[in-house]
Scaffold this active site. Structure first.
Site, PDB file in Angstrom:
ATOM      1  N   GLY A 122     -23.228  52.431  28.271  1.00  0.00           N
ATOM      2  CA  GLY A 122     -22.187  51.836  28.976  1.00  0.00           C
ATOM      3  C   GLY A 122     -22.183  50.389  28.502  1.00  0.00           C
TER       4      GLY A 122
ATOM      5  CD  GLU B 269     -19.725  54.426  27.158  1.00  0.00           C
ATOM      6  OE1 GLU B 269     -19.093  55.628  26.799  1.00  0.00           O
ATOM      7  OE2 GLU B 269     -20.223  54.195  28.072  1.00  0.00           O
TER       8      GLU B 269
ATOM      9  CB  ALA C 297     -24.105  53.196  33.490  1.00  0.00           C
TER      10      ALA C 297
ATOM     11  CD  GLU D 156     -24.161  57.211  26.860  1.00  0.00           C
ATOM     12  OE1 GLU D 156     -23.470  56.273  27.043  1.00  0.00           O
ATOM     13  OE2 GLU D 156     -24.816  57.200  25.672  1.00  0.00           O
TER      14      GLU D 156
END
Length: 351
Positions: free
Chosen positions: A202, A205, A159, A225
């Protein structure tokens, strides 16, 4: 209104582009079929704004086209125009992604994340554009499967941390932060992730939201993360655990360590490893195989497989049986079995 003399060689090409636009063809598809005057015509095709103009403003667009043709006769104009051209695609103009149709029958939707300087970091704008592109392919009856990819260096490195760095709990909770990022997982058509390079945070994911993951030989997967003082927020703790098991998922989430493509294949996270330069083409081939089947039955099959993650064995078997019975209400089931008995190729109509 007549075009300037220097633009006359381009007139037939413009008519071709105009007619194709009326039929809804994509810019990138058109460019692949243009052969007149090489790169200059490619620039002109984009300047004609294929995806936006209609018969009602043909004269206006013709004037713009002719003016641009004159400019493009100057070599220095090509570089900036080609850069502009890359922003156009089947669904409109996007800033962070490239969109087109691929495959011999143009039945595979293709989406490429396109933030190379940020290693395809997933900002909110990118995810909104991705959702729009997916919605467009979902509504397109000619598309039977979708391929999602990044660059050779990074599928998506995570992200966009700068974008979320200063967010507060109140903002995240009240705004349901990242809620719309799961659009990939809710689309009914099969989605194939073609992962080269980094798929971290992300990015990992996002790949796991897809139905099938193909990995390049140098791909790396991870949920780092924890190193940023937070945890995965778009399904990382849930989908990763279901894919690779509790022990490996715990190790990856708690340490931030990455796994290679080979380790991902061994653990069941990916289904196929390909050479880096062949990854996308292999994913497109898989998409073509899927698109050649009945789209309505493919959606049923996808629903049944996904339900295995949510239901008990008894409940899953019950749903599968009901969906199996439902195929007997389709013309495609009848055609498929008849073609098998008659030893010919089935001609599915998606009905």
């Amino acid at each position: 209104m007549l075009p300037p003399p220097e633009c006359l060689p381009f007139f037939k090409t413009f008519i071709f582009i105009f007619r194709a636009a009326i039929n809804g063809k994509s810019v990138l598809t058109l460019l692949d079929h243009l052969s007149v005057s090489g790169s200059r015509v490619r620039c002109l095709a984009v300047r004609a704004r294929v995806v936006t103009f209609s018969a009602s403003n043909f004269v206006f667009e013709m004037a713009l086209f002719c003016r641009t043709a004159a400019l493009l006769l100057k070599p220095r104009a090509l570089s900036s125009t080609l850069s502009f051209a890359r922003q156009y695609s089947a669904g409109g103009q996007y800033e962070y992604i490239l969109v087109e149709k691929r495959g011999e029958n143009q039945d595979v939707g293709y989406i490429q994340l396109n933030r190379p300087k940020a290693l395809n970091a997933l900002c909110d704008g990118l995810m909104l554009e991705l959702g729009k592109a997916l919605d467009a392919f979902e509504a397109d009856g000619t598309v039977g499967a979708i391929v999602l990819t990044g660059s050779d260096r990074a599928f998506a490195a995570g992200a966009d941390i700068k974008e979320m760095q200063n967010r507060t709990f109140q903002e995240c909770y009240a705004g349901n932060f990242l809620a719309h990022w799961n659009r990939v997982s809710t689309i009914r058509k099969p989605v194939i992730a073609a992962v080269n390079g980094f798929a971290l945070g992300g990015g990992c994911e996002l790949a796991m939201m897809c139905d099938i993951i193909f990995a390049g030989e140098k791909a790396q997967f991870g949920q780092p993360e924890i190193l940023l003082g937070t945890i995965p927020g778009s399904g990382g703790t849930q989908r990763l655990t279901r894919a690779v098991g509790k022990s490996l998922a715990m190790e990856m989430v708690l340490t931030g360590d990455r796994i290679t493509a080979q380790e991902a294949k061994q653990s069941g996270l990916v289904s196929k490893i390909c050479p880096v330069d062949q990854l996308v083409s292999e994913a497109i081939k898989c998409g073509e195989k899927i698109a050649a089947n009945s789209k309505i039955v493919s959606a049923m099959a996808k629903e049944a497989v996904n339900a295995a993650y949510e239901l008990t064995l008894a409940e899953g078997n019950h749903l599968e049986k009901r969906l199996f019975h439902s195929t007997f209400a389709t013309e495609d089931r009848k055609e498929g079995m008849t073609a098998f008995v008659e030893k010919r190729k089935a001609n599915f109509k998606d009905q």
